[in-house]
Design a protein around this motif. Structure first.
Motif, mmCIF file in Angstrom:
data_model
loop_
_atom_site.group_PDB
_atom_site.id
_atom_site.type_symbol
_atom_site.label_atom_id
_atom_site.label_comp_id
_atom_site.label_asym_id
_atom_site.label_seq_id
_atom_site.Cartn_x
_atom_site.Cartn_y
_atom_site.Cartn_z
ATOM 1 N N HIS A 55 -53.006 3.486 4.221
ATOM 2 C CA HIS A 55 -52.091 2.770 5.112
ATOM 3 C C HIS A 55 -51.826 1.345 4.603
ATOM 4 O O HIS A 55 -50.685 0.864 4.645
ATOM 5 C CB HIS A 55 -52.683 2.733 6.531
ATOM 6 C CG HIS A 55 -51.878 1.936 7.501
ATOM 7 N ND1 HIS A 55 -50.560 2.224 7.780
ATOM 8 C CD2 HIS A 55 -52.187 0.834 8.233
ATOM 9 C CE1 HIS A 55 -50.099 1.336 8.651
ATOM 10 N NE2 HIS A 55 -51.068 0.488 8.944
ATOM 11 N N ILE A 56 -52.849 0.690 4.077
ATOM 12 C CA ILE A 56 -52.683 -0.671 3.526
ATOM 13 C C ILE A 56 -51.678 -0.628 2.373
ATOM 14 O O ILE A 56 -50.751 -1.439 2.303
ATOM 15 C CB ILE A 56 -54.031 -1.231 3.009
ATOM 16 C CG1 ILE A 56 -55.046 -1.288 4.143
ATOM 17 C CG2 ILE A 56 -53.851 -2.601 2.372
ATOM 18 C CD1 ILE A 56 -56.475 -1.520 3.669
ATOM 19 N N ALA A 57 -51.872 0.331 1.475
ATOM 20 C CA ALA A 57 -50.980 0.454 0.317
ATOM 21 C C ALA A 57 -49.555 0.763 0.779
ATOM 22 O O ALA A 57 -48.581 0.253 0.221
ATOM 23 C CB ALA A 57 -51.489 1.540 -0.623
ATOM 24 N N GLU A 58 -49.450 1.580 1.825
ATOM 25 C CA GLU A 58 -48.136 2.011 2.319
ATOM 26 C C GLU A 58 -47.313 0.811 2.818
ATOM 27 O O GLU A 58 -46.099 0.745 2.599
ATOM 28 C CB GLU A 58 -48.333 3.049 3.437
ATOM 29 C CG GLU A 58 -47.078 3.734 3.909
ATOM 30 C CD GLU A 58 -46.141 4.129 2.771
ATOM 31 O OE1 GLU A 58 -44.949 3.818 2.882
ATOM 32 O OE2 GLU A 58 -46.605 4.716 1.761
ATOM 33 N N ILE A 59 -47.974 -0.142 3.452
ATOM 34 C CA ILE A 59 -47.262 -1.342 3.940
ATOM 35 C C ILE A 59 -46.639 -2.085 2.745
ATOM 36 O O ILE A 59 -45.501 -2.546 2.807
ATOM 37 C CB ILE A 59 -48.222 -2.267 4.735
ATOM 38 C CG1 ILE A 59 -48.693 -1.548 6.009
ATOM 39 C CG2 ILE A 59 -47.538 -3.589 5.089
ATOM 40 C CD1 ILE A 59 -49.757 -2.297 6.806
ATOM 41 N N GLY A 60 -47.389 -2.162 1.671
ATOM 42 C CA GLY A 60 -46.869 -2.809 0.449
ATOM 43 C C GLY A 60 -45.694 -2.040 -0.135
ATOM 44 O O GLY A 60 -44.649 -2.611 -0.451
ATOM 45 N N HIS A 61 -45.842 -0.710 -0.247
ATOM 46 C CA HIS A 61 -44.786 0.115 -0.862
ATOM 47 C C HIS A 61 -43.498 0.068 -0.050
ATOM 48 O O HIS A 61 -42.398 0.114 -0.614
ATOM 49 C CB HIS A 61 -45.232 1.583 -0.957
ATOM 50 C CG HIS A 61 -46.396 1.776 -1.868
ATOM 51 N ND1 HIS A 61 -47.170 2.915 -1.881
ATOM 52 C CD2 HIS A 61 -46.937 0.952 -2.797
ATOM 53 C CE1 HIS A 61 -48.138 2.773 -2.776
ATOM 54 N NE2 HIS A 61 -48.014 1.600 -3.337
ATOM 55 N N ALA A 62 -43.635 0.003 1.288
ATOM 56 C CA ALA A 62 -42.467 0.078 2.163
ATOM 57 C C ALA A 62 -41.495 -1.083 1.924
ATOM 58 O O ALA A 62 -40.325 -0.998 2.271
ATOM 59 C CB ALA A 62 -42.912 0.095 3.621
ATOM 60 N N SER A 63 -41.998 -2.156 1.302
ATOM 61 C CA SER A 63 -41.134 -3.330 1.085
ATOM 62 C C SER A 63 -40.235 -3.170 -0.133
ATOM 63 O O SER A 63 -39.308 -3.948 -0.333
ATOM 64 C CB SER A 63 -42.006 -4.571 0.886
ATOM 65 O OG SER A 63 -42.639 -4.517 -0.382
ATOM 66 N N ILE A 64 -40.522 -2.167 -0.966
ATOM 67 C CA ILE A 64 -39.755 -2.042 -2.219
ATOM 68 C C ILE A 64 -38.461 -1.271 -1.953
ATOM 69 O O ILE A 64 -38.505 -0.130 -1.481
ATOM 70 C CB ILE A 64 -40.599 -1.303 -3.297
ATOM 71 C CG1 ILE A 64 -41.893 -2.078 -3.553
ATOM 72 C CG2 ILE A 64 -39.801 -1.145 -4.588
ATOM 73 C CD1 ILE A 64 -42.897 -1.311 -4.397
ATOM 74 N N PRO A 65 -37.302 -1.890 -2.248
ATOM 75 C CA PRO A 65 -36.039 -1.165 -2.021
ATOM 76 C C PRO A 65 -35.996 0.114 -2.866
ATOM 77 O O PRO A 65 -36.496 0.128 -3.997
ATOM 78 C CB PRO A 65 -34.966 -2.153 -2.504
ATOM 79 C CG PRO A 65 -35.641 -3.472 -2.617
ATOM 80 C CD PRO A 65 -37.096 -3.213 -2.825
ATOM 81 N N LYS A 66 -35.411 1.169 -2.307
ATOM 82 C CA LYS A 66 -35.395 2.471 -2.987
ATOM 83 C C LYS A 66 -34.815 2.373 -4.403
ATOM 84 O O LYS A 66 -35.320 3.001 -5.320
ATOM 85 C CB LYS A 66 -34.543 3.471 -2.187
ATOM 86 C CG LYS A 66 -35.129 3.865 -0.850
ATOM 87 C CD LYS A 66 -35.701 5.289 -0.897
ATOM 88 C CE LYS A 66 -36.391 5.698 0.378
ATOM 89 N NZ LYS A 66 -37.500 4.813 0.791
ATOM 90 N N ASP A 67 -33.765 1.572 -4.545
ATOM 91 C CA ASP A 67 -33.119 1.518 -5.864
ATOM 92 C C ASP A 67 -33.898 0.676 -6.878
ATOM 93 O O ASP A 67 -33.468 0.535 -8.016
ATOM 94 C CB ASP A 67 -31.665 1.012 -5.737
ATOM 95 C CG ASP A 67 -31.596 -0.423 -5.236
ATOM 96 O OD1 ASP A 67 -32.627 -0.941 -4.740
ATOM 97 O OD2 ASP A 67 -30.514 -1.028 -5.338
#
Ligand SMILES: [Fe+2]
Length: 209
Positions: free
Chosen positions: A142-154
């Motif tokens: 879940h911690i890692a997911e918060i970080g990943h969610a900020s990266i725009p898909k493109d």
């Protein structure tokens, strides 16, 4: 930790990249300011994940001295202040790309790189063993997911490229093996090329390693 290694390498490179901009070259300054913005955003959300979902759990579950945890939280604040200062200086540099503005920005980025390395050293030595001991696999994900969610898909493939670049060959294989099949296929088909073009735009030469 692969993502830490990526942050260490890219932030360490920023001061000399900024200093290499020819005086008044606003186009080149813009490329580097955008790159810096992408890195600082990724680092910010990496820290948000830890602030929201890691420190509180460790503080709650740790039996004993919590001063190290409080110190690492303060390091996040210090890094956040340096990021804010760098962003303000970067926007002035983007406008004029004058050497003296680049120098102010480069000095802040050098300070940021040092503060970040100290923080990551402590996190790897002190916090990560505690995470292994006190947090579940789901909590860690879940911690890692918060970080990943900020990266725009493109920008996913480009960021993946920077992460893989910092990994050793066995780490790279492991990281890709853990990725969904679709991500691996897309990486092979176009990810590497997309990343290499982006890297060349920022660094002026192809990635090595
Ligand atoms: Fe951290």
């Amino acid at each position: 930790m692969i993502i830490h290694q990526c942050f260490r390498t890219q932030f360490a490179a920023l001061p000399s990249l900024v200093r290499s901009v020819p005086d008044g070259d606003a186009v080149r300054a813009g490329v580097l300011v955008d790159f810096m913005g992408e890195l600082t955003t990724a680092l910010h959300y990496h820290h948000v994940g830890e602030d929201e979902a890691m420190w509180p759990l460790l503080l709650e579950r740790l039996d004993g001295d919590t001063s190290n945890i409080l110190e690492m939280e303060e390091q996040h604040e210090r890094i956040g202040e340096l990021i804010d200062r760098a962003l303000a200086q970067a926007s002035a540099f983007r406008t004029s790309a004058r050497d003296h503005r680049g120098e102010l920005l480069a000095a802040t980025l050098a300070e940021l790189s040092i503060a970040l390395n100290e923080h990551l050293d402590e996190e790897e030595a002190v916090a990560l063993p505690l995470v292994e001991e006190l947090l579940s696999v789901e909590e860690w994900a879940h911690i890692a997911e918060i970080g990943h969610a900020s990266i725009p898909k493109d920008r996913m493939l480009v960021i993946l490229g920077y992460i893989l670049l910092s990994a050793s060959p066995p780490q790279r294989e492991f990281f890709l093996a853990q990725s969904p099949l679709m991500a691996r296929i897309v990486w092979k088909l176009m990810g590497r090329r997309t990343f290499e073009a982006d890297y060349r735009r920022v660094y002026g030469h192809p990635p090595t390693g």
